[in-house]
Design a protein around this motif. Structure first.
Motif, PDB file in Angstrom:
ATOM      1  N   UNK A  49       0.826  -1.210   0.000  1.00 16.01           N
ATOM      2  CA  UNK A  49       0.000   0.000   0.000  1.00 16.01           C
ATOM      3  C   UNK A  49       0.863   1.264   0.000  1.00 16.01           C
ATOM      4  N   UNK A  50       0.332   2.348  -0.539  1.00 19.98           N
ATOM      5  CA  UNK A  50       1.088   3.600  -0.592  1.00 19.98           C
ATOM      6  C   UNK A  50       1.486   4.065   0.799  1.00 19.98           C
ATOM      7  N   UNK A  51       0.623   3.812   1.765  1.00 19.79           N
ATOM      8  CA  UNK A  51       0.880   4.265   3.130  1.00 19.79           C
ATOM      9  C   UNK A  51       1.060   3.053   4.065  1.00 19.79           C
ATOM     10  N   UNK A  52       1.893   2.128   3.624  1.00 20.03           N
ATOM     11  CA  UNK A  52       2.105   0.894   4.379  1.00 20.03           C
ATOM     12  C   UNK A  52       2.634   1.192   5.779  1.00 20.03           C
ATOM     13  N   UNK A  53       2.060   0.512   6.770  1.00 17.91           N
ATOM     14  CA  UNK A  53       2.473   0.684   8.160  1.00 17.91           C
ATOM     15  C   UNK A  53       2.529  -0.670   8.849  1.00 17.91           C
ATOM     16  N   UNK A  54       3.542  -0.853   9.651  1.00 17.45           N
ATOM     17  CA  UNK A  54       3.660  -2.102  10.411  1.00 17.45           C
ATOM     18  C   UNK A  54       2.773  -2.095  11.652  1.00 17.45           C
ATOM     19  N   UNK A  55       2.042  -1.020  11.852  1.00 16.30           N
ATOM     20  CA  UNK A  55       1.169  -0.904  13.022  1.00 16.30           C
ATOM     21  C   UNK A  55      -0.232  -1.463  12.782  1.00 16.30           C
ATOM     22  N   UNK A  56      -0.466  -1.999  11.591  1.00 22.25           N
ATOM     23  CA  UNK A  56      -1.791  -2.530  11.282  1.00 22.25           C
ATOM     24  C   UNK A  56      -1.663  -3.738  10.360  1.00 22.25           C
ATOM     25  N   UNK A 129       1.226 -17.825   5.436  1.00 26.92           N
ATOM     26  CA  UNK A 129       1.936 -17.543   6.690  1.00 26.92           C
ATOM     27  C   UNK A 129       3.089 -16.546   6.527  1.00 26.92           C
ATOM     28  N   UNK A 130       3.795 -16.614   5.407  1.00 29.86           N
ATOM     29  CA  UNK A 130       4.887 -15.653   5.176  1.00 29.86           C
ATOM     30  C   UNK A 130       4.334 -14.248   4.990  1.00 29.86           C
ATOM     31  N   UNK A 131       3.221 -14.127   4.288  1.00 27.72           N
ATOM     32  CA  UNK A 131       2.600 -12.816   4.108  1.00 27.72           C
ATOM     33  C   UNK A 131       2.150 -12.246   5.450  1.00 27.72           C
ATOM     34  N   UNK A 132       1.643 -13.095   6.310  1.00 27.02           N
ATOM     35  CA  UNK A 132       1.208 -12.633   7.628  1.00 27.02           C
ATOM     36  C   UNK A 132       2.405 -12.214   8.492  1.00 27.02           C
ATOM     37  N   UNK A 133       3.468 -12.974   8.418  1.00 23.26           N
ATOM     38  CA  UNK A 133       4.652 -12.708   9.255  1.00 23.26           C
ATOM     39  C   UNK A 133       5.451 -11.508   8.761  1.00 23.26           C
ATOM     40  N   UNK A 134       5.693 -11.439   7.454  1.00 23.84           N
ATOM     41  CA  UNK A 134       6.615 -10.435   6.912  1.00 23.84           C
ATOM     42  C   UNK A 134       5.939  -9.179   6.366  1.00 23.84           C
ATOM     43  N   UNK A 135       4.649  -9.279   6.019  1.00 22.66           N
ATOM     44  CA  UNK A 135       3.980  -8.148   5.375  1.00 22.66           C
ATOM     45  C   UNK A 135       2.702  -7.709   6.093  1.00 22.66           C
ATOM     46  N   UNK A 136       2.471  -8.241   7.275  1.00 18.82           N
ATOM     47  CA  UNK A 136       1.332  -7.829   8.111  1.00 18.82           C
ATOM     48  C   UNK A 136      -0.012  -8.064   7.422  1.00 18.82           C
ATOM     49  N   UNK A 137      -0.117  -9.163   6.700  1.00 25.28           N
ATOM     50  CA  UNK A 137      -1.404  -9.551   6.121  1.00 25.28           C
ATOM     51  C   UNK A 137      -2.336 -10.039   7.223  1.00 25.28           C
ATOM     52  N   UNK A 138      -3.595  -9.727   7.099  1.00 24.81           N
ATOM     53  CA  UNK A 138      -4.590 -10.211   8.046  1.00 24.81           C
ATOM     54  C   UNK A 138      -4.635 -11.738   8.003  1.00 24.81           C
TER      55      UNK A 138
END
Length: 263
Positions: A49-56, A129-138
């Motif tokens: 996302x343009x405004x990617x954040x690791x807080x969500x 699982x990798x997307x959830x761990x490394x990219x904060x996927x729901x």
């Protein structure tokens, strides 16, 4: 005539249309992921996302045939997120690995292995699982979507009938449901009693001028969805005056727009 139609469709399946669409490459992360399920190495491309954040955490749209479709899907997601003032999502292209028809076909056909089960297990057990761990996927089914056209659309439909716990949202474009004597529609009927209790989004599309072999099973799937899947928000879009390949780009745009309208 039927043999000619099948031959034409095999050629179309082998030659997905190419196109170019712009997306900021600084927002794209790429990596290889080797599967312990089938031993294949997949080239994964993630549009952040343009405004990617690791807080969500983020909803995720998985793209089949990313070599031809990833940039278009990602750019359309950017547009719809902005135009509709909707949340941004992760767009994930699953490339490489095996021959695409080996990965997308649920049963062997014309020398192709029919290894969709292992491909989907790779997505479920290793990529997600990798997307959830490394990219904060729901980590919820409701926040995952898959998009595919032709053989890719067939794989999307197969996920819907045989692996309903992975994805809650299906963008299924010109699916080759005729394959294997309509095996995916047979699977739908066999699993209907359990699957019809699910909820989600299902966008089904085709071209008005699709090959004769394509149209009846797609129309039947639309009828099945309308009659038996009340928990899904559904839309069927027929691209007027367009054939299998010609309908691809407009149907991708329609699919992404419909998906974002439900967010």
């Amino acid at each position: 005539m039927k043999l000619l139609s099948i031959t034409c469709m095999i050629l179309i399946l082998l030659l997905p249309a190419c196109r170019k669409d712009k997306i900021d490459h600084a927002r794209i992360s790429t990596f290889d992921l080797t599967s312990s399920v089938n031993g294949s190495t997949y080239q994964i491309k993630v549009a952040l996302p343009k405004h990617f954040s690791t807080d969500r955490t983020y909803k995720t749209l998985y793209v089949l045939d990313p070599k031809t479709d990833f940039n278009l899907v990602a750019s359309e997601c950017d547009k719809k997120s902005s135009d509709l003032n909707k949340e941004e999502i992760l767009v994930v292209g699953i490339g490489g690995g095996n021959n695409r028809l080996d990965d997308y076909f649920p049963v062997p056909y014309k020398g192709h292995k029919g290894a969709a089960d292992k491909f989907i297990q790779f997505i479920q057990q290793e990529l997600i699982p990798k997307m959830e761990k490394d990219f904060h996927a729901s980590n919820t089914r409701a926040d995952r979507a898959m998009i595919g056209h032709s053989a890719g659309g067939l794989c999307v439909a197969y996920c819907f009938t045989n692996y309903p716990g992975i994805f809650g949202n299906y963008l299924c474009l010109s699916p080759s449901l005729w394959l294997g004597n309509q095996i995916v529609l047979k699977n739908e009927k066999a699993h209907r009693a359990i699957n019809q209790t699910s909820t989600g989004v299902f966008f089904l599309a085709a071209g008005e001028l699709e090959e004769e072999i394509m149209r009846p099973p797609i129309a039947l799937l639309d009828q099945i969805l309308q009659q038996h899947y009340n928990g899904f928000t559904k839309q069927y879009h027929l691209a007027r005056g367009l054939d299998h390949l010609g309908s691809k780009t407009p149907n991708i745009k329609q699919a992404v727009a419909f998906y974002f309208q439900q967010l």
